[in-house]
Enzyme design. Structure first.
Site, PDB file in Angstrom:
ATOM      1  N   LYS A 145      -4.344  -3.948  -5.767  1.00  0.00           N
ATOM      2  CA  LYS A 145      -4.750  -5.333  -6.055  1.00  0.00           C
ATOM      3  C   LYS A 145      -6.016  -5.690  -5.263  1.00  0.00           C
ATOM      4  O   LYS A 145      -6.989  -6.201  -5.816  1.00  0.00           O
ATOM      5  CB  LYS A 145      -3.607  -6.325  -5.711  1.00  0.00           C
ATOM      6  CG  LYS A 145      -2.337  -6.083  -6.516  1.00  0.00           C
ATOM      7  CD  LYS A 145      -1.264  -7.122  -6.237  1.00  0.00           C
ATOM      8  CE  LYS A 145      -0.645  -7.010  -4.866  1.00  0.00           C
ATOM      9  NZ  LYS A 145       0.107  -5.777  -4.621  1.00  0.00           N
ATOM     10  N   THR A 146      -5.990  -5.392  -3.971  1.00  0.00           N
ATOM     11  CA  THR A 146      -7.150  -5.699  -3.121  1.00  0.00           C
ATOM     12  C   THR A 146      -8.353  -4.855  -3.558  1.00  0.00           C
ATOM     13  O   THR A 146      -9.475  -5.374  -3.675  1.00  0.00           O
ATOM     14  CB  THR A 146      -6.825  -5.402  -1.641  1.00  0.00           C
ATOM     15  OG1 THR A 146      -5.593  -6.028  -1.316  1.00  0.00           O
ATOM     16  CG2 THR A 146      -7.911  -5.899  -0.714  1.00  0.00           C
TER      17      THR A 146
ATOM     18  N   ASP B   7      -4.408 -13.465  -0.602  1.00  0.00           N
ATOM     19  CA  ASP B   7      -3.354 -12.456  -0.618  1.00  0.00           C
ATOM     20  C   ASP B   7      -2.003 -13.117  -0.367  1.00  0.00           C
ATOM     21  O   ASP B   7      -1.945 -14.161   0.288  1.00  0.00           O
ATOM     22  CB  ASP B   7      -3.665 -11.418   0.470  1.00  0.00           C
ATOM     23  CG  ASP B   7      -3.037 -10.070   0.149  1.00  0.00           C
ATOM     24  OD1 ASP B   7      -2.440  -9.925  -0.936  1.00  0.00           O
ATOM     25  OD2 ASP B   7      -3.151  -9.155   0.983  1.00  0.00           O
TER      26      ASP B   7
ATOM     27  N   THR C  25       3.184  -9.987  -4.634  1.00  0.00           N
ATOM     28  CA  THR C  25       4.161  -8.955  -5.015  1.00  0.00           C
ATOM     29  C   THR C  25       5.309  -9.604  -5.789  1.00  0.00           C
ATOM     30  O   THR C  25       6.157  -8.923  -6.329  1.00  0.00           O
ATOM     31  CB  THR C  25       4.729  -8.281  -3.749  1.00  0.00           C
ATOM     32  OG1 THR C  25       5.173  -9.299  -2.856  1.00  0.00           O
ATOM     33  CG2 THR C  25       3.699  -7.410  -3.071  1.00  0.00           C
TER      34      THR C  25
ATOM     35  N   ARG D 178      -2.007   3.886  -2.322  1.00  0.00           N
ATOM     36  CA  ARG D 178      -2.078   3.706  -0.863  1.00  0.00           C
ATOM     37  C   ARG D 178      -1.223   4.751  -0.150  1.00  0.00           C
ATOM     38  O   ARG D 178      -1.625   5.313   0.859  1.00  0.00           O
ATOM     39  CB  ARG D 178      -1.636   2.291  -0.458  1.00  0.00           C
ATOM     40  CG  ARG D 178      -1.807   2.067   1.049  1.00  0.00           C
ATOM     41  CD  ARG D 178      -1.222   0.750   1.503  1.00  0.00           C
ATOM     42  NE  ARG D 178      -1.969  -0.369   0.984  1.00  0.00           N
ATOM     43  CZ  ARG D 178      -1.466  -1.597   0.853  1.00  0.00           C
ATOM     44  NH1 ARG D 178      -0.221  -1.836   1.204  1.00  0.00           N
ATOM     45  NH2 ARG D 178      -2.204  -2.566   0.381  1.00  0.00           N
TER      46      ARG D 178
END
Ligand code: ADE
Length: 336
Positions: free
Chosen positions: A65-66, A110, A159, A218
């Site tokens: 997402k980031t 976020d 999330t 990640r």
């Protein structure tokens, strides 16, 4: 208790920054989302707008997402400011952040499901009209003040879509769900990261790491880094398949990416609750894990593997979980 490989730390943030894709072809997977966003950006550029509609990304931690938000900023040629929602405590904090932006900037918010409700209400008019209607003082002396703010684009990330209020959700022009990646996509990501970090790695070792990466970029990058460290100590830095296998076994991550914490959750359901159903609260208490960690980190992958199923009465362990842990399966269908 060992730290989940998906946890964010300062060191990991620097690591992520090095690997951040700067071009669309370097952002692997999530093809439909990429296509949609490319159209949004191209249309904005054709209109000669430096800003575009507010976007919301939702999906598990580590799914990009980031990374996607930073790639959008790169492609739009704009600044991006990242803020974690729980750090915005008062309306004044939000006002300070918004007034410090410039026209066209992206604000990446976020964990936006954790924004407090007062600040959330202030955000509505900021998103819709680029205005903040602040209330100064209290009681009969209270005054309102309207503040113009720059025309920014909000990119929210969460999330937990279900925890977002519907007025906030409805103010985003587009909502995208980032799902798990395909195994081949994870292999490509590991290959790309190895190249950037100048890590020598055997193709077979890439496959071994990918299979244990929980379909999550990640985690793939973190495992690559840990295996690299292991290889540096044992093999002058070259990652062979044997070294990859040895390092991952040492880290107690098995051939499908299950670690000691996952095993604890599964064993708790099977041994303490007879395979379930068990409610989230009871499971968290019995396994000494936080409910949110179970919800965000462990459960989605265990469900993806078919090891856990959610029922109206709670979580149950599936037959595949018993098989994986080599525990004799008892059919629970009669209990549900
Ligand atoms: N890092 C995080 N997500 C990624 C992706 N989709 N492609 C490449 N690198 C990434």
């Amino acid at each position: 208790m060992s730290t989940p490989v998906n946890k964010n730390t300062k060191e990991n943030e620097i690591f992520d920054f090095t690997l951040r894709p700067k071009a669309w072809q370097d952002y692997i997977g999530q093809e439909k989302i990429k296509k949609n966003i490319q159209i949004i950006i191209e249309a904005a550029k054709k209109r000669q707008d430096s800003y575009f509609e507010h976007l919301l990304f939702y999906g598990g931690p580590g799914l990009g997402k980031t990374t996607l938000a930073y790639l959008i900023a790169e492609k739009m040629g704009t600044n991006i400011r990242t803020v974690s929602s729980p750090t915005i405590e008062k309306a004044g904090d939000l006002a300070a952040i918004l007034t410090n932006l410039s026209d066209g900037d992206i604000l990446f918010l976020d964990e936006c499901h954790r924004l407090n409700s007062v600040c959330e209400e202030y955000l509505y008019s900021a998103m819709e009209e680029f205005k903040l209607n602040l209330i100064l003082g209290k009681g009969p002396m209270a005054r309102t003040m309207e503040l113009d703010i720059p025309r920014f684009t909000l990119i929210g990330a969460t999330t937990r879509l279900a925890m977002l209020s519907s007025p906030l959700r409805s103010r985003f022009g587009a909502i995208f769900q980032l799902g798990f990646y395909e195994n081949e996509e994870i292999e490509k990501i590991i290959q790309r990261s190895s190249k950037i970090l100048k890590i020598q790695i055997e193709p077979e070792a890439i496959k071994i790491i990918a299979k244990r990466s929980r379909f999550t970029p990640r985690i793939a990058n973190r495992l690559l880094k840990r295996v690299r460290d292991f290889a540096q100590v044992e093999e002058k830095g070259f990652i062979t398949s044997q070294i990859a296998q040895k390092a991952l076994n040492f880290l107690e991550i098995d051939e499908v990416g299950i670690d000691a914490n996952d095993r604890k959750i599964l064993e708790t359901i099977i041994k303490k609750f007879n395979g379930g159903p068990v409610g989230l609260q009871a499971l968290a208490a019995a396994s000494s894990e936080e409910e949110n960690t179970i919800l965000d980190i462990y459960e989605p992958y265990l469900m993806q593997l078919g090891f856990i199923k959610r029922t109206p009465r709670g979580r149950i362990a599936g037959e595949l979980a018993y098989k994986h842990l080599k525990i004799k399966y008892k059919n629970q269908n009669t209990l549900i």
